[in-house]
Design an enzyme around this catalytic site. Structure first.
Site, mmCIF file in Angstrom:
data_model
loop_
_atom_site.group_PDB
_atom_site.id
_atom_site.type_symbol
_atom_site.label_atom_id
_atom_site.label_comp_id
_atom_site.label_asym_id
_atom_site.label_seq_id
_atom_site.Cartn_x
_atom_site.Cartn_y
_atom_site.Cartn_z
ATOM 1 N N GLU A 44 0.609 -0.938 -0.137
ATOM 2 C CA GLU A 44 0.065 -0.296 0.091
ATOM 3 C C GLU A 44 1.189 1.449 0.094
ATOM 4 O O GLU A 44 1.981 1.072 0.839
ATOM 5 C CB GLU A 44 -0.974 -0.066 1.226
ATOM 6 N N ARG A 274 4.751 -12.713 9.852
ATOM 7 C CA ARG A 274 5.292 -11.376 9.876
ATOM 8 C C ARG A 274 6.850 -11.433 10.514
ATOM 9 O O ARG A 274 7.003 -12.018 11.627
ATOM 10 C CB ARG A 274 4.831 -10.947 10.674
ATOM 11 N N LYS A 284 4.273 0.082 9.452
ATOM 12 C CA LYS A 284 4.424 2.620 8.933
ATOM 13 C C LYS A 284 4.324 3.261 9.599
ATOM 14 O O LYS A 284 4.471 4.140 9.775
ATOM 15 C CB LYS A 284 3.479 1.812 7.279
#
Ligand code: ATP
Ligand code: MG
Length: 575
Positions: A44, A274, A284
């Protein structure tokens, strides 16, 4: 449930297949996709990529490369308010820098029309409906883990009415949040994701690529799988938190019962753990806060776990790929030790970086029995093992700088460095003995007077006397002044997010994470170092020329010190 990293990672050549490779090999053996492998990396564009993304990039691109397949770069730009062009550009740069290239560059927004058409198809076949409940009511009707959901009062709207309302949503007839489109699945499902999830919401905002063309935007779960299927991705690899979303991923694609929209076989979602790293935050959102609040200089601050930050810190793409490989592909969340990352860059740079001498905190040393103006140009190898890295000339003269901490007036036991009356070796040069200490008014040593043994030039003394300590140095008349930035971990806390209720994770920021030395001295060969050139400064660590370097005014960043605590732990077997 975070498992500690194990350290006994076998070498890549001898490694058995990880579970994703097993799936891919089985699919290849069955001819499932006609022998095709296609993965995608779907960031994204709402921030810069971090080391966790690097892991995902290495998996997606690495597996496609291994099996002769291809990887698409897809910008998941379905969330218009947060996305910026700057991020798109940085993501492209970072992927390339890591050593990968993509087959297709796509944007989820390119599929807005397709997504809309398929959504209309779902409305027309009674699998989606327009719901007028507001966010809060939707949440309430959805129930929770312990409580089944209730059907929305709008769930049984007729197909015609739904179609008309959805078209009106698309035409911009309603305010933000007035209505949503939902998939009609099962409000009693034990899987919350299946309780009539949202497909579209109204947001009359500008999008970085489609402008004002769309007043409605698709939700991630809907857009993602459809985008995968459009691109004919074979294996859609994502992180574990999407495991519960997999039935929904499949549901959306399987509603194309007559195969009008998607080619078969459909893509398959596979989840892996992850990556988290000690002594840093990773998401982020948090990284953006660090930037915006000025805790760091920017996304490329060398203390950031971003790819651009690691790059400015002096990390090589090879070291990051090696790290991703050593961490492996796991099914359980884990926290990798930042010491392992440091180990990887040290290992890579030990083999590649040219050696040079620099003095960070100088103390003058004058060789009294060497004539003023006398210069010996020493011929020195740039690397102790790799002759291909060449040789250079290092000037040796009467006035030198040595590291202040290499001298002690009253040395402790087993001190092999310089002290009054002691003799040491100057790296690549000769033996010197300290004969006098000159101090300032405060009693601080400001200059050492020494004598050298000319017979030891280029090595040992002919009489075979032993000298244990070897110091780095630079010739004062030839040295170039530089700024050197010493970076340390950005957080003092191993897990910065592990703070008591009500306290702030920013409290764990390390106030000493950047020390700037403006009076360092470099040997002249370093004067012309170009930004991102990497060196080992003898005895000090690995350093990289920073972007701020100017001709005549070099700036170096410390990438990592020489001491490898990770390797030590590994040999002790208790890492
Ligand atoms: P963040 O939570 O840090 O903002 P994200 O998951 O929102 O990250 P995306 O841009 O959506 O970031 O991620 C792009 C791809 O990178 C996704 O496939 C995602 O699963 C993967 N990814 C993101 N963070 C990690 C991580 N820490 N470890 C492994 N893969 C990750
Ligand atoms: Mg995301």
């Amino acid at each position: 449930m975070k498992a500690a990293m194990t350290t006994d990672t076998p070498a890549p050549e001898s490694r058995s297949l990880n579970f994703i490779e097993e799936i891919m090999e089985a699919d290849l053996a069955d001819g499932k996709h006609g022998g095709r492998i296609c993965t995608r990396f779907p960031p994204e564009p709402n921030g810069y990529l971090h080391i966790g993304h690097a892991k995902s990039i290495c998996i997606n691109f690495g597996l496609a490369r291994k099996y002769g397949g291809s990887t698409n770069l897809r910008f998941d730009d379905t969330n218009p308010t947060k996305e910026e062009v700057e991020y798109v550009d940085s993501i492209r740069d970072d992927v390339r820098w890591l050593g990968f290239d993509w087959a297709g560059e796509h944007y989820a927004s390119d599929y807005f029309q397709f997504l809309y058409d398929y959504a209309e198809h779902l409305v027309q076949t009674g699998r989606a409906y327009v719901c007028d409940l507001d966010d809060e009511a939707i949440r309430d009707y959805r129930g929770n883990f312990f409580k089944a959901g209730r059907n929305s009062p709008y769930r049984d709207r007729g197909v015609e009415e739904n179609l008309q309302l959805f078209r009106a949503m698309r035409a911009g007839a309603f305010e933000d949040g007035a209505r949503v489109l939902r998939a009609k699945i099962d409000m009693q499902s034990p899987n919350m994701n299946m309780r009539d999830p949202l497909m579209y919401r109204i947001r009359r905002v500008h999008h970085h690529r489609t402008g004002h063309a769309w007043p409605i935007y698709p939700m991630y779960d809907y857009a993602h799988g459809v985008s995968d299927a459009i691109e004919r991705v074979t294996h859609s690899i994502c992180t574990l938190e999407f495991e519960d979303h997999r039935p929904l991923y499949d549901w959306f694609l399987e509603q194309d019962t007559d195969g009008r929209f998607f080619q078969r076989p459909l893509p398959r979602q596979i989840e892996f753990a992850r990556l988290n790293l000690t002594y840093t935050v990773m998401s982020k959102r948090r990284l953006l806060e660090l930037v915006k609040e000025g805790h760091v200089q920017g996304w490329d601050d060398p203390r950031m776990p971003t790819i651009t930050g690691l790059r400015r810190r002096g990390y090589t793409p090879e070291s990051i790929r090696a790290f991703a490989d050593k961490v492996g592909v796991a099914k359980r969340d884990m926290v990798a030790d930042v010491g392992l990352l440091e180990h990887c860059v040290r290992e890579d740079l030990a083999a590649k970086a040219r050696r040079a001498m620099a003095v960070l905190r100088p103390l003058k040393l004058v060789i009294e029995n060497l004539a003023e103006g006398e210069v010996h140009w020493l011929d020195v190898a740039n690397h102790p093992e790799d002759a291909a890295l060449g040789r250079r000339k290092v000037p040796f003269s009467r006035e030198l700088f040595i590291e202040r901490e290499d001298f002690q007036e009253v040395p402790p036991k087993k001190w092999f460095r310089l002290a009054p009356g002691a003799e040491v070796r100057l790296k690549n040069a000769c033996l010197v003995r300290c004969t006098q200490v000159i101090k300032d008014a405060a009693g601080e040593p400001v200059e050492l007077r020494c004598t050298w043994d000319p017979a030891s030039l280029g090595g040992d003394a002919p009489d075979g006397r032993k000298v244990k300590g070897t110091l780095h140095w630079v010739s004062a008349a030839h040295a170039v002044q530089a700024e050197v930035r010493l970076y340390d971990r950005l957080f003092t806390a191993k897990d910065p997010m592990d703070v008591p209720e009500g306290s702030d994770w920013r409290g764990g920021i390390n106030p000493g994470s950047c020390e700037v030395l403006s009076g360092a001295w470099l040997e002249p060969a370093l004067a012309g170092a170009k930004a991102s050139e990497r060196f080992q400064f003898e005895r000090l660590g690995y350093f990289v020329a920073d972007l701020d370097s100017r001709p005549g005014a070099p700036v170096f960043n410390r990438t990592v010190g020489l001491k490898d605590s990770w390797a030590k732990l590994e040999t002790q077997g208790n890492g």
